[in-house]
Scaffold this active site. Structure first.
Site, PDB file in Angstrom:
ATOM      1  CG  HIS A 169      -1.712   1.227   1.438  1.00  0.00           C
ATOM      2  ND1 HIS A 169      -3.038   1.340   1.064  1.00  0.00           N
ATOM      3  CD2 HIS A 169      -1.365   2.437   1.963  1.00  0.00           C
ATOM      4  CE1 HIS A 169      -3.478   2.556   1.360  1.00  0.00           C
ATOM      5  NE2 HIS A 169      -2.474   3.258   1.903  1.00  0.00           N
ATOM      6  CD  GLU A 170       2.056   3.526   3.746  1.00  0.00           C
ATOM      7  OE1 GLU A 170       2.361   4.656   3.288  1.00  0.00           O
ATOM      8  OE2 GLU A 170       0.986   3.319   4.353  1.00  0.00           O
ATOM      9  CG  HIS A 173       0.530   6.368  -0.296  1.00  0.00           C
ATOM     10  ND1 HIS A 173      -0.631   6.800  -0.886  1.00  0.00           N
ATOM     11  CD2 HIS A 173       0.166   5.796   0.888  1.00  0.00           C
ATOM     12  CE1 HIS A 173      -1.658   6.498  -0.088  1.00  0.00           C
ATOM     13  NE2 HIS A 173      -1.192   5.879   0.999  1.00  0.00           N
ATOM     14  CG  HIS A 179      -5.692   6.724   0.729  1.00  0.00           C
ATOM     15  ND1 HIS A 179      -5.634   7.430   1.899  1.00  0.00           N
ATOM     16  CD2 HIS A 179      -4.701   5.797   0.787  1.00  0.00           C
ATOM     17  CE1 HIS A 179      -4.649   6.943   2.649  1.00  0.00           C
ATOM     18  NE2 HIS A 179      -4.059   5.953   1.985  1.00  0.00           N
TER      19      HIS A 179
HETATM   20  C1  0D3 Z   1      -3.096   3.637   7.493  1.00  0.00           C
HETATM   21  O1  0D3 Z   1      -2.334   3.630   8.448  1.00  0.00           O
HETATM   22  C2  0D3 Z   1      -2.615   3.729   6.096  1.00  0.00           C
HETATM   23  C3  0D3 Z   1      -1.819   2.479   5.751  1.00  0.00           C
HETATM   24  C4  0D3 Z   1      -2.566   1.378   5.078  1.00  0.00           C
HETATM   25  C5  0D3 Z   1      -3.864   1.501   4.575  1.00  0.00           C
HETATM   26  C6  0D3 Z   1      -4.449   0.441   3.902  1.00  0.00           C
HETATM   27  C7  0D3 Z   1      -3.784  -0.771   3.751  1.00  0.00           C
HETATM   28  C8  0D3 Z   1      -2.518  -0.895   4.273  1.00  0.00           C
HETATM   29  C9  0D3 Z   1      -1.914   0.177   4.925  1.00  0.00           C
HETATM   30  C10 0D3 Z   1      -1.774   4.977   6.057  1.00  0.00           C
HETATM   31  S1  0D3 Z   1      -1.198   5.435   4.461  1.00  0.00           S
HETATM   32  N1  0D3 Z   1      -4.439   3.555   7.628  1.00  0.00           N
HETATM   33  C11 0D3 Z   1      -5.086   3.497   8.930  1.00  0.00           C
HETATM   34  C12 0D3 Z   1      -5.390   2.067   9.318  1.00  0.00           C
HETATM   35  O2  0D3 Z   1      -5.872   1.295   8.509  1.00  0.00           O
HETATM   36  C13 0D3 Z   1      -6.332   4.325   8.902  1.00  0.00           C
HETATM   37  N2  0D3 Z   1      -5.050   1.736  10.570  1.00  0.00           N
HETATM   38  C14 0D3 Z   1      -5.277   0.418  11.155  1.00  0.00           C
HETATM   39  C15 0D3 Z   1      -6.653   0.143  11.566  1.00  0.00           C
HETATM   40  O3  0D3 Z   1      -6.970  -0.987  11.849  1.00  0.00           O
HETATM   41  N3  0D3 Z   1      -7.524   1.136  11.633  1.00  0.00           N
HETATM   42 ZN    ZN Z   2      -2.306   5.134   2.524  1.00  0.00          ZN
END
Ligand code: 0D3
Ligand code: ZN
Ligand code: CA
Ligand code: ZN
Length: 431
Positions: A169-170, A173, A179
């Site tokens: 995912h990162e 970016h 997103h």
């Molecule tokens: C993040 O931390 C994203 C990273 C992410 C998002 C989707 C798939 C893999 C990685 C920052 S770019 N998102 C937070 C998240 O999902 C909102 N946190 C864990 C949770 O369980 N809420």
């Molecule tokens: Zn992200």
């Protein structure tokens, strides 16, 4: 601090939501890039794709990108981290014409690290859960850099947070994707475990990455897997006998000669057995008094038992280390008269062609017909993607071409037509 409130939902949390969605840094403040995103016109045609690009659509202007894992997490073994990162990058290079090369020193395009709390980029991590990681959009400096919150429990499985999933995912970016609003997309803003083995990028993400870099070209006739040819063992880390071990060392010329590699720099040359790591430096003058110093290029045609050494507009022929006769003129090879010297030379065993590198171009000499080939010179950058700057020295080993350019040694795969490894030039002589 008092927050602006709209209805019963705080403004700052709304802004944060938007910023999370668009892959912007989550500040909770209405900054310039957030406003730009909000102002973007939405067209009337229903969206067929849900991916988003960053404002200004930043992307990498080259197809070979380096990455470096600057530190590791205690939650996982190093090989597990290496694999998760490699597979995360592969998800993207399978869909777009991108190539990732791991380096272990110096500044990479994508610097990867595990960080906790405040870590100097003004986007502190928040401890367990919440934000898992962040990555900067393509660009110089911090651009492309990817940070993982070291407070998370990183795993290779379905519990805790799967490092491959978050890395993949990162890297989206880091390559220029924001997103996606498609819940099945990898670039959807919230974490959902993805099984690493056999992972294929979801459709929406493929559309997104191809909008920036185009599709990956299918190479006809290229075998799906390649035979793992053995590469000579790198010497163990120990100082070489000359006492000088400059990590920024570059070479003037390199060649294979019999069962040895020869490395030339100024008045010194190093001999290293191809199978062993035994390295011996000596002065060029003691072995090749005619050459003395500053050799420009060298290559061997093993089939003929002959090697050629270039210095300015002259070249010498040797049998083993024995120089044969007087120096001759490089124009024997058919170089145009404006060429005063060559930078590097490499003989390719299979095609029996010798490539000569001069500035940003190269020539191809047919050793069988003894003629310079038509249609040359060609651009080095166009034909050997991933190489940068002028070539100092080159040699072919086990079907790979090793290009030396300043302090960097590039391993070039002639079948894949891409750089597969970059290391310090000095590592070849045990530094
Ligand atoms: C993040 O931390 C994203 C990273 C992410 C998002 C989707 C798939 C893999 C990685 C920052 S770019 N998102 C937070 C998240 O999902 C909102 N946190 C864990 C949770 O369980 N809420
Ligand atoms: Zn992200
Ligand atoms: Ca966190
Ligand atoms: Zn950071």
């Amino acid at each position: 601090m008092a927050e602006m409130v709209a209805g019963d939902i705080s403004m700052s949390s709304k802004v944060k939501k938007m910023q999370t969605f668009f892959g912007l840094q989550v500040t909770g403040k209405l900054d310039y890039s957030t406003i730009t995103v909000m102002k973007k016109p939405r067209c009337g045609i229903p969206d067929v794709a849900n991916y988003h690009l960053f404002p200004g659509e930043p992307k990498w202007q080259k197809s070979t990108l380096t990455y470096r894992i600057a530190n590791y997490t205690s939650s996982l073994s190093k090989p597990d981290v290496d694999r998760a990162v490699e597979m995360g990058l592969k998800a993207w290079s399978d869909a777009a014409p991108l190539n990732f090369v791991k380096i272990s020193q110096g500044e990479a395009d994508i610097m990867i690290s595990f960080e906790a709390g405040d870590h100097g980029d003004s986007y502190p991590f928040d401890g367990p859960r919440g934000t898992l990681a962040h990555a900067f959009a393509p660009g110089e400096g911090l651009g492309g850099d990817t940070h993982f919150d070291n407070a998370e429990r990183w795993t290779t499985g379905a519990h805790g947070f799967n490092l491959f999933t978050v890395a993949a995912h990162e890297f989206g970016h880091a390559l220029g994707l924001g997103h996606s609003s498609d819940p099945s997309a990898l670039m959807y803003p919230t974490y959902k475990y993805q099984h690493p083995i056999g992972f294929r990028l979801p459709k929406d993400d493929v559309k997104g990455i191809q909008a920036l870099y185009g599709p990956r070209k299918v190479v006809l006739g290229r075998p799906p897997t390649r035979v793992n040819r053995t590469v000579p063992q790198q010497p163990a880390h120990k100082p070489n006998h000359s006492g000088q071990c400059d990590s920024n060392l570059s070479f003037d010329a390199v060649t294979v000669l019999g069962n040895e590699f020869l490395f030339f720099k100024d008045r010194t040359f190093w001999r290293r057995q191809t199978q062993l790591s035994n390295i011996r430096p000596s002065s060029i003058a003691s072995s090749f008094p005619q050459l003395m110093s500053n050799v420009d290029a060298a290559y061997e045609v093993a089939e003929k038992g002959t090697a050629y050494f270039f210095k300015g507009p002259h070249y010498w022929t040797t049998r083993g280390l024995q120089i044969q006769g007087s120096p001759r003129n490089i124009y024997d090879f058919g170089f145009p008269s404006n060429i005063q010297k060559v930078d590097a030379a490499v003989h390719l065993k299979d095609s029996k062609k010798t490539l000569f590198f001069v500035g940003s171009e190269y020539y191809s000499y047919d050793e069988k017909e003894r003629i310079m080939e038509n249609d040359y010179p060609k651009s080095i950058e166009d034909e050997f993607s991933g190489l940068e700057g002028k070539i100092d020295a080159a040699m072919e080993v086990n079907g790979f071409i090793y290009f030396f350019s300043g302090p960097k040694a590039y391993k070039y795969d002639t079948e894949k037509e891409e750089v597969v490894n970059i290391r310090k030039s000095s590592s070849w002589i045990g530094c």
